[in-house]
Write a protein that holds these residues in place. Sequence first.
Motif, PDB file in Angstrom:
ATOM      1  N   TYR A 281      44.649  39.406  37.379  1.00  0.00           N
ATOM      2  CA  TYR A 281      43.687  39.396  36.280  1.00  0.00           C
ATOM      3  C   TYR A 281      42.908  40.710  36.306  1.00  0.00           C
ATOM      4  O   TYR A 281      42.426  41.130  37.367  1.00  0.00           O
ATOM      5  N   ASP A 283      40.054  43.668  34.607  1.00  0.00           N
ATOM      6  CA  ASP A 283      38.850  43.842  33.797  1.00  0.00           C
ATOM      7  C   ASP A 283      39.202  44.597  32.522  1.00  0.00           C
ATOM      8  O   ASP A 283      40.323  45.119  32.367  1.00  0.00           O
ATOM      9  N   GLN A 284      38.275  44.673  31.588  1.00  0.00           N
ATOM     10  CA  GLN A 284      38.550  45.251  30.275  1.00  0.00           C
ATOM     11  C   GLN A 284      38.953  46.710  30.371  1.00  0.00           C
ATOM     12  O   GLN A 284      39.815  47.184  29.640  1.00  0.00           O
ATOM     13  N   CYS A 318      47.269  40.273  33.402  1.00  0.00           N
ATOM     14  CA  CYS A 318      46.584  39.469  32.382  1.00  0.00           C
ATOM     15  C   CYS A 318      45.156  39.941  32.162  1.00  0.00           C
ATOM     16  O   CYS A 318      44.516  40.486  33.076  1.00  0.00           O
ATOM     17  N   ASP A 319      44.653  39.715  30.942  1.00  0.00           N
ATOM     18  CA  ASP A 319      43.248  40.003  30.684  1.00  0.00           C
ATOM     19  C   ASP A 319      42.386  38.875  31.249  1.00  0.00           C
ATOM     20  O   ASP A 319      42.909  37.911  31.838  1.00  0.00           O
ATOM     21  N   LYS A 320      41.087  38.954  31.059  1.00  0.00           N
ATOM     22  CA  LYS A 320      40.179  37.980  31.676  1.00  0.00           C
ATOM     23  C   LYS A 320      40.389  36.560  31.156  1.00  0.00           C
ATOM     24  O   LYS A 320      40.026  35.586  31.815  1.00  0.00           O
ATOM     25  N   ASN A 321      41.036  36.438  29.965  1.00  0.00           N
ATOM     26  CA  ASN A 321      41.301  35.115  29.392  1.00  0.00           C
ATOM     27  C   ASN A 321      42.662  34.547  29.794  1.00  0.00           C
ATOM     28  O   ASN A 321      43.047  33.469  29.352  1.00  0.00           O
ATOM     29  N   GLY A 322      43.408  35.311  30.605  1.00  0.00           N
ATOM     30  CA  GLY A 322      44.710  34.838  31.052  1.00  0.00           C
ATOM     31  C   GLY A 322      45.865  35.204  30.152  1.00  0.00           C
ATOM     32  O   GLY A 322      46.990  34.764  30.379  1.00  0.00           O
ATOM     33  N   ASN A 323      45.614  36.017  29.119  1.00  0.00           N
ATOM     34  CA  ASN A 323      46.686  36.455  28.219  1.00  0.00           C
ATOM     35  C   ASN A 323      47.464  37.594  28.868  1.00  0.00           C
ATOM     36  O   ASN A 323      46.878  38.598  29.274  1.00  0.00           O
TER      37      ASN A 323
END
Length: 369
Positions: A281, A283-284, A318-323
């Motif tokens: 995961y 960070d932005q 993945c991004d912080k939302n799991g995508n």
Amino acid sequence: MLQTLVVKIGTSSLTQLKTGQLALSTIAALAEILSQLRRQGHQVILVSSGAVGVGCARLGLTERPRTITLKQAVAAVGQGRLMRVYDDLFTTLQQPIAQVLLTRSDLVQRSRYVNVYNTFQELLGLGVIPVVNENDTVAVEELKFGDNDTLSALVASLVEADWLFLLTDVDRLYSADPRSVPDAQPITLVKHIEQLAQLQVQTGDRGSQWGTGGMVTKIAAARIAAAAGVRTVITEGRFPHNIEKILQGEPLGTQFEPQPQPNRARKRWIAYGLIPSGKLYLDQGAVEAICQTGKSLLAAGITAVEGEFYTQDAVQLCDKNGNEVARGLVNYSSTELQQIRGRHSSEISAILGYTGAETVVHRDNLVLV
């Protein structure tokens, strides 16, 4: 223009719905058109489902096996019968064929992946039509393609095909299932897969009683093929001659446009040939660096580590939302990454006690998905 064509036909098109018996007229028409295309100089690969369905009919089973061991046994019965039918029909047309049975393991290991590619090239060079199916008899659940739509897309990607034809039991993609929604709207061209979400396309995850795929697996296959620069078509399997009509420009079925700049072969292997062993995961800032500027992944951008994996395993990024935004080969194990995530590269040697790679996933081993 001579082209490489991968044609996938599903169980719903190969068999009769009520009995599960082979639809011989459809198979004969398919053999005829593929042989004709081969005589015109095109290279042709057939990905054929049906071994389990044919095995069920042969053994008098009234429904598809639910356990993997019974499915493997039934597939062993059906595969020989299915190949005999193909061989009889293609031999009548003086077209040599070859049986190619694959498991996901054949695409996971790089050396075997290259070997499969070389085998296809030799067969096509000899004027043979390879008939491909998943090797259900030996495949285990963790290393299954899941459906032949995915297998056909991976084969199309592997051989760098020009076209992938998915022959199914509907004539094209619709905004809803036309069998239950009379006013479902037909879709003839998809320029980007994301366009389907905007059109609110409803997709089922099951095909017929005897098949494993549905429209959702075909869209997933089109995504894989598009990334490889392959044009994908969904069209009705009962009319195999539509393949030639589509090649001649008739607007039949649903066409998915390929990406204008397809991924290189190694990156396609990373993206679709491998099975991810874990997730990282990010960070932005790391997501933007990877997706917008083509940077490598550094330890500082990792917020969490999921799963157990080793160096050079494939992982999902993945991004912080799991995508999932990307996929790549890691330079550190999951145990090591738990220790160095969120830390600067200059701190890694002090934390781990040895000097490792500066990057967690180098951009050469990373592909956006």
